[in-house]
Motif scaffolding. Structure first.
Motif, PDB file in Angstrom:
ATOM      1  N   LEU A 304       1.000  -1.321   0.007  1.00 57.75           N
ATOM      2  CA  LEU A 304      -0.063   0.106  -0.054  1.00 57.75           C
ATOM      3  C   LEU A 304       0.823   1.322   0.053  1.00 57.75           C
ATOM      4  CD1 LEU A 304      -2.772   1.306   0.384  1.00 57.75           C
ATOM      5  CD2 LEU A 304      -2.531   1.027   2.710  1.00 57.75           C
ATOM      6  N   HIS A 305       1.842   0.988   0.776  1.00 55.24           N
ATOM      7  CA  HIS A 305       2.776   2.391   0.836  1.00 55.24           C
ATOM      8  C   HIS A 305       3.524   2.570  -0.483  1.00 55.24           C
ATOM      9  CE1 HIS A 305       6.949   4.070   1.621  1.00 55.24           C
ATOM     10  NE2 HIS A 305       6.145   4.741   2.343  1.00 55.24           N
ATOM     11  N   GLN A 306       4.014   1.505  -0.871  1.00 55.06           N
ATOM     12  CA  GLN A 306       4.854   1.752  -2.239  1.00 55.06           C
ATOM     13  C   GLN A 306       3.863   2.393  -3.450  1.00 55.06           C
ATOM     14  OE1 GLN A 306       7.719   1.996  -0.882  1.00 55.06           O
ATOM     15  NE2 GLN A 306       8.906   0.772  -2.569  1.00 55.06           N
ATOM     16  N   ARG A 307       2.675   1.630  -3.530  1.00 55.06           N
ATOM     17  CA  ARG A 307       1.955   2.229  -4.565  1.00 55.06           C
ATOM     18  C   ARG A 307       1.463   3.668  -4.626  1.00 55.06           C
ATOM     19  NH1 ARG A 307      -1.651  -1.953  -7.004  1.00 55.06           N
ATOM     20  NH2 ARG A 307      -0.924  -3.947  -6.272  1.00 55.06           N
ATOM     21  N   LEU A 308       1.429   4.487  -3.228  1.00 53.30           N
ATOM     22  CA  LEU A 308       1.114   5.673  -3.302  1.00 53.30           C
ATOM     23  C   LEU A 308       2.196   6.733  -3.060  1.00 53.30           C
ATOM     24  CD1 LEU A 308      -1.965   5.421  -0.924  1.00 53.30           C
ATOM     25  CD2 LEU A 308      -1.724   4.986  -3.560  1.00 53.30           C
ATOM     26  N   ALA A 309       3.448   5.911  -2.933  1.00 54.69           N
ATOM     27  CA  ALA A 309       4.580   6.696  -2.982  1.00 54.69           C
ATOM     28  C   ALA A 309       5.368   6.840  -4.224  1.00 54.69           C
ATOM     29  CB  ALA A 309       5.592   6.231  -1.766  1.00 54.69           C
ATOM     30  N   ASP A 310       4.788   6.537  -5.252  1.00 54.84           N
ATOM     31  CA  ASP A 310       5.244   6.398  -6.755  1.00 54.84           C
ATOM     32  C   ASP A 310       5.382   7.658  -7.141  1.00 54.84           C
ATOM     33  OD1 ASP A 310       6.344   5.692  -9.222  1.00 54.84           O
ATOM     34  OD2 ASP A 310       4.895   4.082  -9.433  1.00 54.84           O
ATOM     35  N   PRO A 311       6.525   8.350  -7.573  1.00 56.54           N
ATOM     36  CA  PRO A 311       6.522   9.513  -8.324  1.00 56.54           C
ATOM     37  C   PRO A 311       5.712   9.491  -9.663  1.00 56.54           C
ATOM     38  CG  PRO A 311       8.707   9.014  -7.783  1.00 56.54           C
ATOM     39  CD  PRO A 311       7.934   7.757  -7.323  1.00 56.54           C
ATOM     40  N   ALA A 312       5.538   8.485 -10.397  1.00 58.14           N
ATOM     41  CA  ALA A 312       4.526   8.450 -11.397  1.00 58.14           C
ATOM     42  C   ALA A 312       3.233   8.616 -10.944  1.00 58.14           C
ATOM     43  CB  ALA A 312       4.699   6.938 -12.143  1.00 58.14           C
ATOM     44  N   VAL A 313       2.744   8.713  -9.806  1.00 60.01           N
ATOM     45  CA  VAL A 313       1.301   8.699  -9.157  1.00 60.01           C
ATOM     46  C   VAL A 313       1.452  10.211  -8.913  1.00 60.01           C
ATOM     47  CG1 VAL A 313      -0.226   7.977  -7.322  1.00 60.01           C
ATOM     48  CG2 VAL A 313       0.930   6.251  -8.517  1.00 60.01           C
ATOM     49  N   ASP A 314       2.267  10.496  -8.044  1.00 57.32           N
ATOM     50  CA  ASP A 314       2.397  11.933  -7.580  1.00 57.32           C
ATOM     51  C   ASP A 314       3.810  12.485  -8.015  1.00 57.32           C
ATOM     52  OD1 ASP A 314       2.516  14.229  -6.220  1.00 57.32           O
ATOM     53  OD2 ASP A 314       2.021  13.483  -4.142  1.00 57.32           O
ATOM     54  N   LEU A 317       6.792  14.159  -5.904  1.00 57.07           N
ATOM     55  CA  LEU A 317       7.788  13.389  -4.734  1.00 57.07           C
ATOM     56  C   LEU A 317       8.874  13.090  -5.413  1.00 57.07           C
ATOM     57  CD1 LEU A 317       4.924  10.677  -3.504  1.00 57.07           C
ATOM     58  CD2 LEU A 317       5.654  12.784  -2.302  1.00 57.07           C
ATOM     59  N   ALA A 318       9.841  12.969  -4.658  1.00 58.39           N
ATOM     60  CA  ALA A 318      11.408  12.629  -4.953  1.00 58.39           C
ATOM     61  C   ALA A 318      11.502  11.117  -4.739  1.00 58.39           C
ATOM     62  CB  ALA A 318      12.480  13.239  -4.345  1.00 58.39           C
ATOM     63  N   ALA A 319      12.391  10.374  -5.113  1.00 58.97           N
ATOM     64  CA  ALA A 319      12.329   8.798  -5.026  1.00 58.97           C
ATOM     65  C   ALA A 319      12.562   8.805  -3.249  1.00 58.97           C
ATOM     66  CB  ALA A 319      13.764   8.446  -5.873  1.00 58.97           C
ATOM     67  N   THR A 320      12.969   9.436  -2.584  1.00 58.73           N
ATOM     68  CA  THR A 320      13.224   9.263  -1.109  1.00 58.73           C
ATOM     69  C   THR A 320      12.119   9.680  -0.451  1.00 58.73           C
ATOM     70  OG1 THR A 320      14.665  11.432  -1.020  1.00 58.73           O
ATOM     71  CG2 THR A 320      15.494   9.208  -1.429  1.00 58.73           C
ATOM     72  N   ASP A 321      11.109  10.627  -0.858  1.00 60.48           N
ATOM     73  CA  ASP A 321      10.156  11.102  -0.337  1.00 60.48           C
ATOM     74  C   ASP A 321       8.936   9.913   0.126  1.00 60.48           C
ATOM     75  OD1 ASP A 321      11.109  13.576  -0.345  1.00 60.48           O
ATOM     76  OD2 ASP A 321       9.994  14.251  -2.350  1.00 60.48           O
ATOM     77  N   ALA A 322       8.455  10.254   1.262  1.00 69.61           N
ATOM     78  CA  ALA A 322       7.107   9.437   1.761  1.00 69.61           C
ATOM     79  C   ALA A 322       5.840   9.853   0.784  1.00 69.61           C
ATOM     80  CB  ALA A 322       6.831   9.443   3.071  1.00 69.61           C
ATOM     81  N   GLY A 323       4.981   8.683   0.568  1.00 69.16           N
ATOM     82  CA  GLY A 323       3.823   9.098  -0.015  1.00 69.16           C
ATOM     83  C   GLY A 323       2.889   9.416   1.022  1.00 69.16           C
ATOM     84  N   LEU A 324       1.484   9.145   0.505  1.00 72.64           N
ATOM     85  CA  LEU A 324       0.291   9.353   1.149  1.00 72.64           C
ATOM     86  C   LEU A 324       0.355   8.714   2.792  1.00 72.64           C
ATOM     87  CD1 LEU A 324      -2.242  11.022   1.481  1.00 72.64           C
ATOM     88  CD2 LEU A 324      -3.332   9.068   0.613  1.00 72.64           C
ATOM     89  N   PHE A 325       0.917   7.534   2.953  1.00 70.23           N
ATOM     90  CA  PHE A 325       1.213   6.877   4.011  1.00 70.23           C
ATOM     91  C   PHE A 325       2.914   6.666   4.430  1.00 70.23           C
ATOM     92  CE2 PHE A 325      -2.893   5.023   2.490  1.00 70.23           C
ATOM     93  CZ  PHE A 325      -3.557   5.049   3.843  1.00 70.23           C
ATOM     94  N   THR A 326       3.183   6.886   5.480  1.00 71.51           N
ATOM     95  CA  THR A 326       4.500   6.920   5.817  1.00 71.51           C
ATOM     96  C   THR A 326       4.669   5.818   6.844  1.00 71.51           C
ATOM     97  OG1 THR A 326       4.316   8.622   7.625  1.00 71.51           O
ATOM     98  CG2 THR A 326       4.379   9.389   5.681  1.00 71.51           C
ATOM     99  N   ASP A 327       5.990   5.724   7.095  1.00 73.75           N
ATOM    100  CA  ASP A 327       6.588   5.017   8.333  1.00 73.75           C
ATOM    101  C   ASP A 327       6.877   5.815   9.394  1.00 73.75           C
ATOM    102  OD1 ASP A 327       7.701   2.930  10.171  1.00 73.75           O
ATOM    103  OD2 ASP A 327       8.963   2.249   8.894  1.00 73.75           O
ATOM    104  N   ARG A 328       5.758   6.268  10.284  1.00 74.44           N
ATOM    105  CA  ARG A 328       6.107   7.206  11.403  1.00 74.44           C
ATOM    106  C   ARG A 328       6.874   8.555  10.799  1.00 74.44           C
ATOM    107  NH1 ARG A 328       8.044   3.305  16.199  1.00 74.44           N
ATOM    108  NH2 ARG A 328       5.878   2.432  16.722  1.00 74.44           N
ATOM    109  N   GLN A 393       5.646  -7.289  -4.054  1.00 74.99           N
ATOM    110  CA  GLN A 393       6.924  -6.653  -3.544  1.00 74.99           C
ATOM    111  C   GLN A 393       7.868  -7.619  -3.695  1.00 74.99           C
ATOM    112  OE1 GLN A 393       7.644  -3.499  -3.460  1.00 74.99           O
ATOM    113  NE2 GLN A 393       5.481  -2.736  -4.328  1.00 74.99           N
ATOM    114  N   PRO A 394       9.185  -7.591  -3.867  1.00 73.19           N
ATOM    115  CA  PRO A 394      10.288  -8.608  -3.764  1.00 73.19           C
ATOM    116  C   PRO A 394      10.183  -9.215  -2.213  1.00 73.19           C
ATOM    117  CG  PRO A 394      10.891  -6.888  -4.965  1.00 73.19           C
ATOM    118  CD  PRO A 394       9.571  -6.523  -4.491  1.00 73.19           C
TER     119      PRO A 394
END
Length: 481
Positions: A304-314, A317-328, A393-394
């Protein structure tokens, strides 16, 4: 036969019938008492002096059936603990379509995104997106918390089982000593044997136990895998240490502990000596079943996190930015997934309560400006990302391509299938235990047979009384001569 011998024979017969009558009365009075074994008077003929001698009271027990009953009790205890855990987890994860199901929270989140994409300028709809995202994160957090709470409860149950096991083994050792003393004194030790049988029954619910008879009425106890619980005067001493609070990253040895036996820590291989029963089930919950579900929840949260943190979606976002959901608050790391579902949170950038702005849901999390208000690319991208058919995910436990809804459905179906399997296993073991228990009860006191035995004692008593009456008549006749 002399008169003296006739009197001796009759008196010994009366003594034996009186003892037999008492035994029958005790059997009938304890027909429903757990652990009570039917008594029988042991009588032998005296070659010198004539008559009969009461050698003692024997407990009549079907040893093989009693052993099967104890093994079935252990098996039932294990199945009960597993089923209880899986039932709780099914309630936490939920069933598809249920109001409290994880998949329902995902559906509501996706619906809110679609509604906002239709009217991106409506802040109420944007607020619904943030609210439903928070609800989804909270549900995942709660599921992870419930898994860890179950591990903590299992750890507490292990400690309780060990305490009961140690106390019960000490009690059996004490009863062994008392029974041996009574046996040496020629006294009736059957009440203590009944109590010992009940105590061993409690042990059998925790670990499968085998009983071996020793001299002077004593017993030795071993687990079904060969572990020595009691063989002699000193019982084995099990030890366990564990805090009631368990976190997702805790594993065996760091810092979770296994059992100690007489002060020596047991390895994972040696723990097989105590396989079966509620003790083994609680260790399985703590170290296998719950961590497996935690890993599945973490894999799902990471997807879920990876799908919404994709720069192709938003695109903001940069490659290291968190998306709509974050790990704290940070971007989730594939190398640190353990417990992610319990740490997942909505990005503070879109939460007004945390100083964020709702328009970032529409414009992008790192966008510099809220304009134009009719922008829908990011919202549509989020909707499409959730519905996209992607490979897992791998390293995750998922198989095959699927949407986010497929991932949630997979977890729910797995948990439900495990619960159904555990319930079926519990039903089989429960039926087997009930059947054996009924057979053991049938082998115990039979009230009809006891009444027949009572009539036989009555007849024997009457016969011996007639002998004494005849002797009395003979003596009176001699005295009148």
């Amino acid at each position: 036969m002399s008169i003296a011998k006739a009197i001796t024979n009759a008196m010994s017969g009366l003594t034996a019938t009186a003892r037999g009558t008492q035994t029958v009365a005790a059997n009938l009075a304890n027909v429903m008492t757990p652990g009570y074994a039917r008594r029988d008077v042991v009588v032998t003929a005296q070659t010198v002096g004539g008559g009969v001698r009461v050698d003692g009271i024997a407990r009549v027990v079907n040893a093989s059936l009693l052993s099967e009953s104890r093994l079935s009790a252990s098996s039932l205890g294990e199945a009960t603990a597993r089923h209880a855990f899986l039932s709780r987890m099914e309630g936490v994860v939920g069933l598809p379509g249920g109001s409290d199901a994880l998949s329902t929270a995902l559906t509501e989140f996706k619906t809110a995104l679609g509604s906002a994409a239709a009217r991106p300028d409506d802040e109420i709809r944007l607020a619904q997106v943030v609210g439903s995202a928070s609800t989804l994160a909270d549900r995942l957090n709660a599921a992870s918390g419930a898994v860890q709470a179950a591990r903590g409860a299992a750890q507490e149950d292990i400690a309780a089982d060990v305490a009961v096991l140690n106390a019960s083994l000490e009690r059996v050792a004490y009863l062994n000593a008392r029974i041996s003393i009574l046996d040496a004194d020629g006294k009736d030790a059957t009440p203590l044997m009944d109590e010992r049988q009940q105590v061993i029954g409690r042990i059998a619910e925790i670990v499968p136990v085998q009983e071996v008879q020793r001299e002077a009425g004593k017993v030795a106890l071993f687990t079904s895998e060969g572990g020595v619980l009691l063989d002699g005067s000193l019982p084995a001493r099990l030890g366990f240490q564990g805090a009631p609070h368990v976190t997702a990253d805790q594993v065996v040895g760091s810092p979770l502990q296994l059992l100690t036996l007489n002060g020596t820590p047991l390895s994972s291989g040696q723990m097989k000596l105590f396989a079966g029963g509620s003790l083994a089930a609680n260790f399985a919950i703590r170290d296998e079943l719950a961590p497996k579900l935690q890993a599945e929840l973490d894999d799902m949260a990471f997807d879920l996190h990876q799908r919404l943190a994709d720069p192709a979606v938003d695109p903001s976002l940069a490659a290291t930015d968190a998306g709509l959901f974050t790990d704290r608050g940070a971007r989730a790391d594939a190398a640190d997934l353990v417990g992610l579902s319990g740490r997942l949170a909505v990005n503070a950038a879109v939460d007004p309560a945390q100083g964020g702005a709702l328009w970032r849901v529409r414009a992008g999390l790192q966008a510099a400006s809220p304009d134009p208000v009719g922008r829908t690319a990011v919202l549509n991208g989020l909707v499409d990302a959730l519905g996209a058919v992607r490979p897992p995910q791998p390293g995750s436990g998922f198989e095959g391509n699927g949407t986010m809804a497929n991932r949630f459905g997979t977890i729910e179906s797995r948990v439900s299938a495990r619960r159904v399997e555990a319930q079926a296993d519990l039903a089989v073991r429960s039926t087997r235990h009930s059947t054996i228990a009924s057979s053991l009860m049938a082998e115990g006191v039979d009230s009809d047979a006891e009444m027949q035995r009572l009539l036989q004692y009555e007849q024997a008593y009457a016969a011996n009384a007639r002998v004494l009456r005849a002797v009395d008549d003979m003596i009176n006749q001699i005295l009148r001569m």
